[in-house]
Design a protein around this motif. Structure first.
Motif, mmCIF file in Angstrom:
data_model
loop_
_atom_site.group_PDB
_atom_site.id
_atom_site.type_symbol
_atom_site.label_atom_id
_atom_site.label_comp_id
_atom_site.label_asym_id
_atom_site.label_seq_id
_atom_site.Cartn_x
_atom_site.Cartn_y
_atom_site.Cartn_z
ATOM 1 N N LYS A 177 -28.670 -3.785 32.595
ATOM 2 C CA LYS A 177 -28.811 -3.886 34.044
ATOM 3 C C LYS A 177 -30.275 -3.984 34.472
ATOM 4 O O LYS A 177 -30.574 -4.471 35.535
ATOM 5 N N TYR A 178 -31.203 -3.553 33.615
ATOM 6 C CA TYR A 178 -32.611 -3.600 33.970
ATOM 7 C C TYR A 178 -33.292 -4.882 33.501
ATOM 8 O O TYR A 178 -34.492 -5.057 33.699
ATOM 9 N N ALA A 179 -32.571 -5.801 32.880
ATOM 10 C CA ALA A 179 -33.179 -7.009 32.325
ATOM 11 C C ALA A 179 -33.896 -7.865 33.373
ATOM 12 O O ALA A 179 -35.021 -8.317 33.117
ATOM 13 N N PRO A 180 -33.331 -8.118 34.553
ATOM 14 C CA PRO A 180 -34.082 -8.915 35.541
ATOM 15 C C PRO A 180 -35.381 -8.235 35.997
ATOM 16 O O PRO A 180 -36.392 -8.904 36.184
ATOM 17 N N ASP A 181 -35.339 -6.926 36.151
ATOM 18 C CA ASP A 181 -36.560 -6.215 36.530
ATOM 19 C C ASP A 181 -37.601 -6.282 35.420
ATOM 20 O O ASP A 181 -38.800 -6.389 35.682
ATOM 21 N N LEU A 182 -37.145 -6.225 34.198
ATOM 22 C CA LEU A 182 -38.046 -6.304 33.063
ATOM 23 C C LEU A 182 -38.701 -7.682 32.984
ATOM 24 O O LEU A 182 -39.869 -7.802 32.627
ATOM 25 N N LEU A 183 -37.965 -8.707 33.332
ATOM 26 C CA LEU A 183 -38.529 -10.058 33.341
ATOM 27 C C LEU A 183 -39.682 -10.156 34.340
ATOM 28 O O LEU A 183 -40.692 -10.793 34.060
ATOM 29 N N LEU B 88 -42.599 -11.085 18.349
ATOM 30 C CA LEU B 88 -41.553 -10.340 19.069
ATOM 31 C C LEU B 88 -41.755 -10.415 20.573
ATOM 32 O O LEU B 88 -40.804 -10.601 21.330
ATOM 33 N N GLY B 89 -42.989 -10.281 21.003
ATOM 34 C CA GLY B 89 -43.275 -10.367 22.429
ATOM 35 C C GLY B 89 -42.932 -11.727 23.008
ATOM 36 O O GLY B 89 -42.428 -11.834 24.123
ATOM 37 N N LEU B 90 -43.189 -12.785 22.245
ATOM 38 C CA LEU B 90 -42.860 -14.126 22.728
ATOM 39 C C LEU B 90 -41.361 -14.398 22.680
ATOM 40 O O LEU B 90 -40.849 -15.204 23.462
ATOM 41 N N LEU B 91 -40.645 -13.732 21.789
ATOM 42 C CA LEU B 91 -39.193 -13.929 21.684
ATOM 43 C C LEU B 91 -38.415 -13.217 22.788
ATOM 44 O O LEU B 91 -37.203 -13.394 22.895
ATOM 45 N N PHE B 92 -39.096 -12.443 23.598
ATOM 46 C CA PHE B 92 -38.438 -11.717 24.672
ATOM 47 C C PHE B 92 -37.619 -12.658 25.553
ATOM 48 O O PHE B 92 -36.474 -12.352 25.908
ATOM 49 N N LEU B 93 -38.169 -13.801 25.908
ATOM 50 C CA LEU B 93 -37.443 -14.753 26.763
ATOM 51 C C LEU B 93 -36.192 -15.295 26.089
ATOM 52 O O LEU B 93 -35.214 -15.620 26.758
ATOM 53 N N ALA B 94 -36.211 -15.403 24.775
ATOM 54 C CA ALA B 94 -35.049 -15.913 24.060
ATOM 55 C C ALA B 94 -33.895 -14.913 24.077
ATOM 56 O O ALA B 94 -32.724 -15.305 24.133
ATOM 57 N N PHE B 95 -34.209 -13.636 24.027
ATOM 58 C CA PHE B 95 -33.163 -12.613 24.002
ATOM 59 C C PHE B 95 -32.699 -12.182 25.386
ATOM 60 O O PHE B 95 -31.634 -11.591 25.522
ATOM 61 N N LEU B 96 -33.471 -12.473 26.394
ATOM 62 C CA LEU B 96 -33.125 -12.013 27.739
ATOM 63 C C LEU B 96 -31.801 -12.580 28.252
ATOM 64 O O LEU B 96 -31.007 -11.835 28.831
ATOM 65 N N PRO B 97 -31.490 -13.874 28.047
ATOM 66 C CA PRO B 97 -30.209 -14.385 28.568
ATOM 67 C C PRO B 97 -28.972 -13.747 27.929
ATOM 68 O O PRO B 97 -27.922 -13.664 28.558
ATOM 69 N N ILE B 98 -29.076 -13.269 26.699
ATOM 70 C CA ILE B 98 -27.903 -12.690 26.040
ATOM 71 C C ILE B 98 -27.840 -11.172 26.208
ATOM 72 O O ILE B 98 -26.893 -10.541 25.766
ATOM 73 N N ALA B 99 -28.872 -10.611 26.841
ATOM 74 C CA ALA B 99 -28.917 -9.158 27.021
ATOM 75 C C ALA B 99 -27.991 -8.745 28.156
ATOM 76 O O ALA B 99 -27.978 -9.339 29.217
ATOM 77 N N ARG B 100 -27.214 -7.744 27.901
ATOM 78 C CA ARG B 100 -26.315 -7.217 28.928
ATOM 79 C C ARG B 100 -26.855 -5.863 29.394
ATOM 80 O O ARG B 100 -26.193 -4.850 29.289
#
Length: 131
Positions: A68-74, A54-66
């Motif tokens: 507002k905090y997603a860039p900060d989380l990256l 799950l931790g490694l899949l974070f990058l896969a789900f980030l582009p489809i996440a809508r």
């Protein structure tokens, strides 16, 4: 760095020394045994099972996440990926080299279900309204 300067009488950095010794080939780290590049992936799965995936899949789900905090989380989670890639390229591997990325890994594991569920719930809602 100030403490190191006080004791060693020269400017130095422990992080810089670690990178010089292990990454740039300044030392003989292969003397203590070598492992395959997949060592940290195998070991992470052995220790944390599917949570590690799950931790490694974070990058896969980030582009489809809508979210507002997603860039900060990256930014917060990126040390996990950077350090895993950097350390996986080294011949000598130990768990202690990646212990400081655990907080980033746990955050990534926590937010993958959030990113996945919210994104797909919005998509399903739009599909159901369209039908």
């Amino acid at each position: 760095m100030l403490v190191d300067y006080y004791y060693y009488k020269r400017w130095t950095s422990s992080v810089f020394n670690l990178i010089v010794y292990n990454v740039l080939g300044g030392g003989e780290s292969h003397l203590y045994g070598i492992e395959s590049p997949l060592f940290y992936l195998r070991n992470g799965f052995n220790n944390f099972n599917f949570c590690f995936i799950l931790g490694l899949l974070f990058l896969a789900f980030l582009p489809i996440a809508r979210r507002k905090y997603a860039p900060d989380l990256l930014i917060v989670v990126s040390p996990l990926y950077i350090w895993l890639v950097l350390m996986s390229l080294q011949p000598h591997k130990e768990e202690r080299f990646v212990f400081h990325t655990m907080a980033s890994k746990f955050l990534a594991e926590l937010f993958v279900p959030d990113l996945f569920v919210i994104t797909h719930a919005i998509f399903l809602y739009k599909v159901l309204i369209w039908i």
